[in-house]
Design an enzyme around this catalytic site. Sequence first.
Site, PDB file in Angstrom:
ATOM      1  N   THR A 132       0.860  -1.178   0.000  1.00 26.09           N
ATOM      2  CA  THR A 132       0.000   0.000   0.000  1.00 26.09           C
ATOM      3  C   THR A 132       0.893   1.224   0.000  1.00 26.09           C
ATOM      4  OG1 THR A 132      -1.499   1.321   1.392  1.00 26.09           O
ATOM      5  CG2 THR A 132      -0.149  -0.301   2.512  1.00 26.09           C
TER       6      THR A 132
ATOM      7  N   CYS B 117      -2.018   4.926  -5.415  1.00 29.76           N
ATOM      8  CA  CYS B 117      -2.803   4.058  -4.544  1.00 29.76           C
ATOM      9  C   CYS B 117      -2.833   2.724  -5.244  1.00 29.76           C
ATOM     10  CB  CYS B 117      -4.213   4.613  -4.341  1.00 29.76           C
ATOM     11  SG  CYS B 117      -5.324   3.459  -3.515  1.00 29.76           S
TER      12      CYS B 117
END
Length: 240
Positions: free
Chosen positions: A83, A196
Amino acid sequence: MKTIGLIGGMSWESSLEYYRTINKEMNRKLGGLHSAECLLYSVDFEEIERLQSAGQWQEAGEQLGRVAQKMEQAGADFIVICTNTMHKVVGQIEEKISIPVLHIADTTAVEIRSKDLVKVGLLGTSYTMEQDFYRSRIESHGIEVLVPPSEQRGEINRIIFEELVAGDLRQTSRETFQQAIRDLMAEGAEGIILGCTEIGLLIKPEDADVPVFDTAQIHAVAAVNEALKNDQEKGVDTNE
């Protein structure tokens, strides 16, 4: 081959792509029936997102640090945090382990520089777009980073948390991202960071008129290269 320690679940939709990409890339390099030696610890994203929303980054970092410790004890040679946003707490994680963390912003910046680009747009969660922890890491590689205006940032963040983390891919949301990309290009962006790890599920290279840098894919391939680094240095054939 080194053992890759994957901290995933943020969200599991993008962690699935990490696992897929790492193993396909490992097989591409080594052939036969080869796959990656890796450990995957998938956290409960509901809990992590609650800490993010509450600004409890210290607690979130402690939780992920404990996960990293478990992975080191289980035999991981290095850590991959699957992430972008949670690289905000990478320092806390690094303090708890003796093995390295492969930083997603560094691997992305290296890829951008390999294309001779020096000015890029950044799309991601509000945390990633607005806070300094990510942008400054990219900028340390000599790259200027642009972000969308406030209203677009809010809508991009909403799409990520309400749609993409659940695997909900909508054409209207793709068009929102495409408009943000066009606007960043108008400001001089030569490429776009999909900052992202879920955005790459929705936005593909053909959706933009400039290069897009899918951080999940870049990070996963970099993990394979790191896992094979010792073999490559010894002259073992990795199909390069």
